[in-house]
Each structure stands twice: as C-alpha cells, then as structure tokens.
Design a protein around this motif. Structure first.
Motif, PDB file in Angstrom:
ATOM      1  N   LYS A  52       0.834  -1.206   0.000  1.00  0.00           N
ATOM      2  CA  LYS A  52       0.000   0.000   0.000  1.00  0.00           C
ATOM      3  C   LYS A  52       0.867   1.254   0.000  1.00  0.00           C
ATOM      4  CE  LYS A  52      -2.862   2.403   3.174  1.00  0.00           C
ATOM      5  NZ  LYS A  52      -3.141   2.445   4.569  1.00  0.00           N
ATOM      6  N   LEU A  53       1.891   1.264   0.844  1.00  0.00           N
ATOM      7  CA  LEU A  53       2.773   2.427   0.930  1.00  0.00           C
ATOM      8  C   LEU A  53       3.576   2.623  -0.353  1.00  0.00           C
ATOM      9  CD1 LEU A  53       4.108   2.226   4.604  1.00  0.00           C
ATOM     10  CD2 LEU A  53       2.308   3.698   3.696  1.00  0.00           C
ATOM     11  N   LEU A  54       4.003   1.526  -0.959  1.00  0.00           N
ATOM     12  CA  LEU A  54       4.739   1.644  -2.231  1.00  0.00           C
ATOM     13  C   LEU A  54       3.850   2.212  -3.329  1.00  0.00           C
ATOM     14  CD1 LEU A  54       6.871  -1.633  -2.161  1.00  0.00           C
ATOM     15  CD2 LEU A  54       7.722   0.726  -2.048  1.00  0.00           C
ATOM     16  N   ALA A  55       2.566   1.838  -3.343  1.00  0.00           N
ATOM     17  CA  ALA A  55       1.628   2.393  -4.326  1.00  0.00           C
ATOM     18  C   ALA A  55       1.456   3.893  -4.090  1.00  0.00           C
ATOM     19  CB  ALA A  55       0.287   1.668  -4.245  1.00  0.00           C
ATOM     20  N   GLN A  56       1.345   4.295  -2.824  1.00  0.00           N
ATOM     21  CA  GLN A  56       1.237   5.720  -2.507  1.00  0.00           C
ATOM     22  C   GLN A  56       2.499   6.468  -2.925  1.00  0.00           C
ATOM     23  OE1 GLN A  56       0.384   5.993   1.690  1.00  0.00           O
ATOM     24  NE2 GLN A  56      -1.709   5.240   1.458  1.00  0.00           N
ATOM     25  N   GLN A  57       3.652   5.837  -2.725  1.00  0.00           N
ATOM     26  CA  GLN A  57       4.918   6.462  -3.106  1.00  0.00           C
ATOM     27  C   GLN A  57       4.981   6.668  -4.621  1.00  0.00           C
ATOM     28  OE1 GLN A  57       8.442   4.077  -2.441  1.00  0.00           O
ATOM     29  NE2 GLN A  57       9.769   5.885  -2.351  1.00  0.00           N
ATOM     30  N   ARG A  58       4.573   5.649  -5.379  1.00  0.00           N
ATOM     31  CA  ARG A  58       4.559   5.784  -6.843  1.00  0.00           C
ATOM     32  C   ARG A  58       3.628   6.907  -7.283  1.00  0.00           C
ATOM     33  NH1 ARG A  58       4.614   0.227  -6.506  1.00  0.00           N
ATOM     34  NH2 ARG A  58       2.352   0.124  -6.749  1.00  0.00           N
ATOM     35  N   ASP A  59       2.460   7.005  -6.654  1.00  0.00           N
ATOM     36  CA  ASP A  59       1.508   8.062  -6.993  1.00  0.00           C
ATOM     37  C   ASP A  59       2.105   9.440  -6.733  1.00  0.00           C
ATOM     38  OD1 ASP A  59      -0.334   6.135  -7.721  1.00  0.00           O
ATOM     39  OD2 ASP A  59      -1.545   6.324  -5.888  1.00  0.00           O
ATOM     40  N   LEU A  60       2.733   9.597  -5.566  1.00  0.00           N
ATOM     41  CA  LEU A  60       3.342  10.891  -5.249  1.00  0.00           C
ATOM     42  C   LEU A  60       4.508  11.210  -6.173  1.00  0.00           C
ATOM     43  CD1 LEU A  60       3.320  10.996  -1.342  1.00  0.00           C
ATOM     44  CD2 LEU A  60       2.177  12.578  -2.889  1.00  0.00           C
ATOM     45  N   GLN A  61       5.306  10.201  -6.493  1.00  0.00           N
ATOM     46  CA  GLN A  61       6.443  10.445  -7.380  1.00  0.00           C
ATOM     47  C   GLN A  61       5.987  10.818  -8.790  1.00  0.00           C
ATOM     48  OE1 GLN A  61       8.576   6.775  -6.613  1.00  0.00           O
ATOM     49  NE2 GLN A  61      10.083   7.841  -5.342  1.00  0.00           N
ATOM     50  N   ALA A  62       4.801  10.381  -9.175  1.00  0.00           N
ATOM     51  CA  ALA A  62       4.259  10.773 -10.474  1.00  0.00           C
ATOM     52  C   ALA A  62       3.597  12.148 -10.393  1.00  0.00           C
ATOM     53  CB  ALA A  62       3.248   9.739 -10.956  1.00  0.00           C
ATOM     54  N   LYS A  63       3.034  12.464  -9.252  1.00  0.00           N
ATOM     55  CA  LYS A  63       2.299  13.719  -9.059  1.00  0.00           C
ATOM     56  C   LYS A  63       3.238  14.924  -8.977  1.00  0.00           C
ATOM     57  CE  LYS A  63      -1.259  15.399  -5.862  1.00  0.00           C
ATOM     58  NZ  LYS A  63      -1.934  15.082  -4.603  1.00  0.00           N
ATOM     59  N   ILE A  64       4.371  14.768  -8.335  1.00  0.00           N
ATOM     60  CA  ILE A  64       5.293  15.890  -8.122  1.00  0.00           C
ATOM     61  C   ILE A  64       5.774  16.506  -9.434  1.00  0.00           C
ATOM     62  CG2 ILE A  64       7.605  16.483  -7.229  1.00  0.00           C
ATOM     63  CD1 ILE A  64       6.904  14.708  -4.780  1.00  0.00           C
TER      64      ILE A  64
ATOM     65  N   LEU B  17       5.818  12.687   0.757  1.00  0.00           N
ATOM     66  CA  LEU B  17       6.764  11.703   0.234  1.00  0.00           C
ATOM     67  C   LEU B  17       7.860  11.411   1.253  1.00  0.00           C
ATOM     68  CD1 LEU B  17       7.546   9.910  -2.139  1.00  0.00           C
ATOM     69  CD2 LEU B  17       8.835  11.837  -3.080  1.00  0.00           C
ATOM     70  N   GLU B  18       8.346  12.451   1.931  1.00  0.00           N
ATOM     71  CA  GLU B  18       9.371  12.241   2.969  1.00  0.00           C
ATOM     72  C   GLU B  18       8.834  11.366   4.100  1.00  0.00           C
ATOM     73  OE1 GLU B  18      11.242  15.784   4.496  1.00  0.00           O
ATOM     74  OE2 GLU B  18      11.534  16.583   2.468  1.00  0.00           O
ATOM     75  N   VAL B  19       7.617  11.631   4.538  1.00  0.00           N
ATOM     76  CA  VAL B  19       6.998  10.843   5.611  1.00  0.00           C
ATOM     77  C   VAL B  19       6.812   9.400   5.144  1.00  0.00           C
ATOM     78  CG1 VAL B  19       4.868  10.525   6.948  1.00  0.00           C
ATOM     79  CG2 VAL B  19       5.887  12.799   6.740  1.00  0.00           C
ATOM     80  N   LEU B  20       6.370   9.254   3.908  1.00  0.00           N
ATOM     81  CA  LEU B  20       6.143   7.921   3.344  1.00  0.00           C
ATOM     82  C   LEU B  20       7.442   7.124   3.268  1.00  0.00           C
ATOM     83  CD1 LEU B  20       3.589   6.566   2.347  1.00  0.00           C
ATOM     84  CD2 LEU B  20       4.105   7.386   0.071  1.00  0.00           C
ATOM     85  N   ILE B  21       8.517   7.769   2.870  1.00  0.00           N
ATOM     86  CA  ILE B  21       9.817   7.100   2.793  1.00  0.00           C
ATOM     87  C   ILE B  21      10.269   6.671   4.195  1.00  0.00           C
ATOM     88  CG2 ILE B  21      12.273   7.503   2.313  1.00  0.00           C
ATOM     89  CD1 ILE B  21      11.309   9.167  -0.146  1.00  0.00           C
TER      90      ILE B  21
END
Length: 191
Positions: A57-69, A146-150
């Motif tokens: 779940k967290l990796l999916a959120q990370q991918r979404d944020l990395q695409a959004k930025i 993204l920092e919190v997610l990492i």
C-alpha cells in the motif's frame, strides 16, 4: 503480544504500523506470551504478512506521489511562463493533448487567469498568482508527504527484518530443543 521485558526490546509504533520486538531469549518470550512454538510462529508469520500488505500500500502511494510531483512542477512552470509572457505582446504557442495520443496546437492569449484540474472532473479558474500559490502549496505538501512515506517504508522494512529474525530464532530454538530431548532420550536408552 507479550509485554516488554528483558528478553525483548520495547515495541514501538509509527503512524499505525505496530513495531516488532527483537527477541533475545526465546524461552522467556514464549513463557511471557503464553504461546507454544507453533502458535508463536503462526502469529509471527501473520504479522509478517500484515507488514507486506502495508508495504504494498505504501509503495503504491509512493509511486503516486512520485508521479504527481513532476506534474505539479510542470504546471508551476507553465503558470510562470504565462506570467512572464504577459503584457510582452509575444505570441505563445502550445501543443496540448486533446485525447490520448491526439494533440492540437493553440495560440495562448494574454490572460490574468488559468484553469486548474482539481480532480473528480472539477476544474476551477484562478488568477495566475492564486494558481501559483496553490500549486506551490500542493508541491510542498506532496514533497512532505513523500518524505513521511519514505520514513514509514524504512520503519516498515526494519519491522519486517526484526520479525524475520524472530521467526528464525524461534524456529532454531525449537529445533535445538527437539535435538536436546532426542539426545537425552537416546543417551537414557543407551544406559
């Protein structure tokens, strides 16, 4: 699970992710938890699977944020370009996507406002200054998230490692106990 003691480190938590205890003394851990070896291993395997689900779940959120930025940064650049070209009389030509793979060319006239997609098929018109401020705020929020997610992912990986080590320690302890009992039984039979 067992309360913290001299046989395990203090269990912590991060944003709803339960911490794993490092078990230094398996016998004490089993006694305090009130579990036998098989129940303990089943519990630890279940916890490991829960960690893996949260990680996905967290990796999916990370991918979404990395695409959004990059999208937000691109929008900020476009708004900055519009503001820079405003009032210069210079013609601004842009290609935009009409449909997937279909582009059209447009001449952008001087304007004091831009329209931004907010999601869920909602678009609002903002002044260039308001749009720039909103996009900058969204960019800062996305980077902070993204920092919190990492950090969450790192904490989670640590918990997975601790749980895997605990599983190995409990399993190895059980094998050692069985061999000791077998050796004792064999030597008693030989006597």
């Amino acid at each position: 699970m067992a309360s913290s003691s001299s046989s395990s480190s203090v269990v912590s938590e991060r944003r709803g992710i339960p911490g794993a205890s490092f078990v230094s003394d398996v016998q004490t851990y089993l006694t305090q938890s009130g579990l036998d070896v098989n129940s303990s291993l089943a519990f630890l395997q279940e916890r490991l699977q829960q960690y893996k689900m949260v990680e996905m779940k967290l990796l999916a959120q990370q991918r979404d944020l990395q695409a959004k930025i990059p999208d937000i940064e691109k929008c900020l650049d476009i708004v900055a370009t519009l503001q820079a070209k405003k009032g210069t009389g210079e013609e601004l030509i842009a290609d935009f996507e009409v449909s997937e793979g279909i582009y059209s060319r447009a001449r952008i006239e001087d304007s004091d406002s831009v329209c931004l997609w907010l999601g869920a098929n909602v678009m609002l018109e903002y002044t260039c200054e308001e749009a720039s401020a909103l996009l900058q705020k969204n960019l800062e929020n996305a980077k902070a998230s993204l920092e919190v997610l990492i950090a969450d992912l790192q904490f989670l990986r640590d918990q997975v490692t601790i749980t895997q080590v605990t599983i190995a320690r409990v399993y190895n302890w059980d094998v050692h106990q069985r061999r000791s009992k077998q050796a004792t039984a064999t030597s008693a039979k030989d006597s």
